[in-house]
Design a protein around this motif. Sequence first.
Motif, PDB file in Angstrom:
ATOM      1  N   UNK A 235       0.866  -1.175   0.000  1.00 16.50           N
ATOM      2  CA  UNK A 235       0.000   0.000   0.000  1.00 16.50           C
ATOM      3  C   UNK A 235       0.906   1.230   0.000  1.00 16.50           C
ATOM      4  N   UNK A 236       0.697   2.124  -0.965  1.00 12.20           N
ATOM      5  CA  UNK A 236       1.507   3.340  -1.050  1.00 12.20           C
ATOM      6  C   UNK A 236       0.609   4.552  -0.914  1.00 12.20           C
TER       7      UNK A 236
ATOM      8  N   UNK B 140      -2.914   0.508  -4.135  1.00 10.55           N
ATOM      9  CA  UNK B 140      -2.626  -0.861  -3.726  1.00 10.55           C
ATOM     10  C   UNK B 140      -1.947  -1.595  -4.881  1.00 10.55           C
ATOM     11  N   UNK B 141      -0.765  -2.124  -4.607  1.00  6.42           N
ATOM     12  CA  UNK B 141      -0.050  -2.907  -5.605  1.00  6.42           C
ATOM     13  C   UNK B 141      -0.063  -4.373  -5.233  1.00  6.42           C
TER      14      UNK B 141
ATOM     15  N   UNK C 175      12.046  -7.177   6.954  1.00  6.01           N
ATOM     16  CA  UNK C 175      11.659  -8.160   7.954  1.00  6.01           C
ATOM     17  C   UNK C 175      10.714  -7.570   8.977  1.00  6.01           C
ATOM     18  N   UNK C 176       9.839  -8.417   9.486  1.00  5.56           N
ATOM     19  CA  UNK C 176       8.882  -8.005  10.511  1.00  5.56           C
ATOM     20  C   UNK C 176       8.170  -9.252  11.020  1.00  5.56           C
ATOM     21  N   UNK C 177       7.092  -9.053  11.747  1.00  2.00           N
ATOM     22  CA  UNK C 177       6.358 -10.161  12.353  1.00  2.00           C
ATOM     23  C   UNK C 177       5.826 -11.127  11.292  1.00  2.00           C
ATOM     24  N   UNK C 178       5.708 -12.382  11.695  1.00  2.00           N
ATOM     25  CA  UNK C 178       5.214 -13.425  10.800  1.00  2.00           C
ATOM     26  C   UNK C 178       4.471 -14.457  11.635  1.00  2.00           C
ATOM     27  N   UNK C 179       3.458 -15.095  11.029  1.00  2.00           N
ATOM     28  CA  UNK C 179       2.636 -16.052  11.770  1.00  2.00           C
ATOM     29  C   UNK C 179       1.841 -16.896  10.783  1.00  2.00           C
ATOM     30  N   UNK C 180       1.199 -17.936  11.291  1.00  2.00           N
ATOM     31  CA  UNK C 180       0.404 -18.773  10.404  1.00  2.00           C
ATOM     32  C   UNK C 180      -0.302 -19.909  11.121  1.00  2.00           C
TER      33      UNK C 180
ATOM     34  N   UNK D 124       1.590 -15.959   6.971  1.00  2.00           N
ATOM     35  CA  UNK D 124       1.962 -14.580   6.685  1.00  2.00           C
ATOM     36  C   UNK D 124       3.467 -14.550   6.912  1.00  2.00           C
ATOM     37  N   UNK D 125       4.236 -14.548   5.817  1.00  2.00           N
ATOM     38  CA  UNK D 125       5.685 -14.657   5.899  1.00  2.00           C
ATOM     39  C   UNK D 125       6.344 -13.350   6.325  1.00  2.00           C
ATOM     40  N   UNK D 126       5.649 -12.261   6.089  1.00  2.00           N
ATOM     41  CA  UNK D 126       6.150 -10.938   6.470  1.00  2.00           C
ATOM     42  C   UNK D 126       4.962  -9.997   6.497  1.00  2.00           C
ATOM     43  N   UNK D 127       4.856  -9.220   7.573  1.00  2.00           N
ATOM     44  CA  UNK D 127       3.803  -8.219   7.637  1.00  2.00           C
ATOM     45  C   UNK D 127       4.364  -6.934   8.213  1.00  2.00           C
ATOM     46  N   UNK D 128       4.600  -5.982   7.335  1.00  2.00           N
ATOM     47  CA  UNK D 128       5.075  -4.667   7.751  1.00  2.00           C
ATOM     48  C   UNK D 128       3.910  -3.698   7.820  1.00  2.00           C
ATOM     49  N   UNK D 129       4.210  -2.432   7.987  1.00  2.00           N
ATOM     50  CA  UNK D 129       3.154  -1.418   8.078  1.00  2.00           C
ATOM     51  C   UNK D 129       2.436  -1.238   6.754  1.00  2.00           C
ATOM     52  N   UNK D 130       3.175  -1.298   5.638  1.00  2.00           N
ATOM     53  CA  UNK D 130       2.578  -1.042   4.324  1.00  2.00           C
ATOM     54  C   UNK D 130       2.688  -2.233   3.369  1.00  2.00           C
ATOM     55  N   UNK D 131       3.309  -3.306   3.794  1.00  2.00           N
ATOM     56  CA  UNK D 131       3.529  -4.457   2.920  1.00  2.00           C
ATOM     57  C   UNK D 131       3.138  -5.740   3.641  1.00  2.00           C
ATOM     58  N   UNK D 132       2.777  -6.726   2.834  1.00  2.00           N
ATOM     59  CA  UNK D 132       2.420  -8.025   3.392  1.00  2.00           C
ATOM     60  C   UNK D 132       2.728  -9.097   2.363  1.00  2.00           C
ATOM     61  N   UNK D 133       3.355 -10.193   2.811  1.00  2.00           N
ATOM     62  CA  UNK D 133       3.614 -11.350   1.968  1.00  2.00           C
ATOM     63  C   UNK D 133       3.003 -12.550   2.665  1.00  2.00           C
ATOM     64  N   UNK D 134       2.032 -13.178   2.019  1.00  2.00           N
ATOM     65  CA  UNK D 134       1.394 -14.352   2.615  1.00  2.00           C
ATOM     66  C   UNK D 134       1.118 -15.392   1.545  1.00  2.00           C
TER      67      UNK D 134
END
Length: 193
Positions: free
Chosen positions: A39-40, A55-56, A137-142, A169-179
Motif C-alpha cells: 500500500x503506497x 494498492x499494488x 523483515x517483521x512479524x510473521x505467523x500462520x 503470513x511470511x512478512x507483515x510490515x506497516x505497508x507491505x504483506x507477503x502471505x
Amino acid sequence: MKKFLVLTAGLLATGTASAIEDLHFYFGADLAELDIVSIENIGADGDPATPQTVRGEAESSMIRLRGGLAINENLALEVQYGFEGDDTDLTTSPPQVALESYLGVYLVPSAYLTDFLQLEVPLGYGQVEFEGTDEEGDRAYGLNLNLYPLRIFNDEGSKLISLSGGFMVYYRGDDDRVDGYNLGLKVLFGNDD
C-alpha cells in the motif's frame, strides 16, 4: 507481544503438554504460493480523514525448507528458509516476481485435534527479499495442519511422516504483506512412534 504470549499460553494449556523424553528434530519441505500486497500513500484527496492510497499486488512462489527442534509434544522452535520458485514475469496480471530469499524464525505451539491431525501455530519473525527490492523483515505467523496418514486407521501408527499444509503470513510490515498457502511433507527424527 501480549497477543503472542496469550495465544501461546492458550495453545499450551489446551494441549496435553506431555514431555518427550529426548529432544526430537523434524525437517520439512514444501511449495508455497505467495501473494504480495503493498500500500503506497500518494497524498490526500482534500479530506485529511481519507488519505489516498494505491494498492499494488504481485504473486510469487518459493520452495520452503523448515527444520525444528521439538521441546515437547506441544512446542517447537523452527527455522524456515525459502528460495526462488519462479522467475520474474511482469507481463502477467498480476505480475510474477522472483523471490531472492526468505528466512524465518518461529516458536511453534501445537495441539493434536485427533490422533492423526495436528494443528501448529508458527509465531515469530520473517525476512523476505524479492528481485529488485530491498530485504525487509517483521512479524510473521500462520496456521499449519499435519496429517499423519499411518495413524488414520491405526491409533498406534507411525508419526514419523506427515503431509502438511497451511497458510502463512511470511512478512507483515506497516505497508507491505507477503502471505500464501503451502503444501508439503514433514519428517520427524528421533521418535520411536
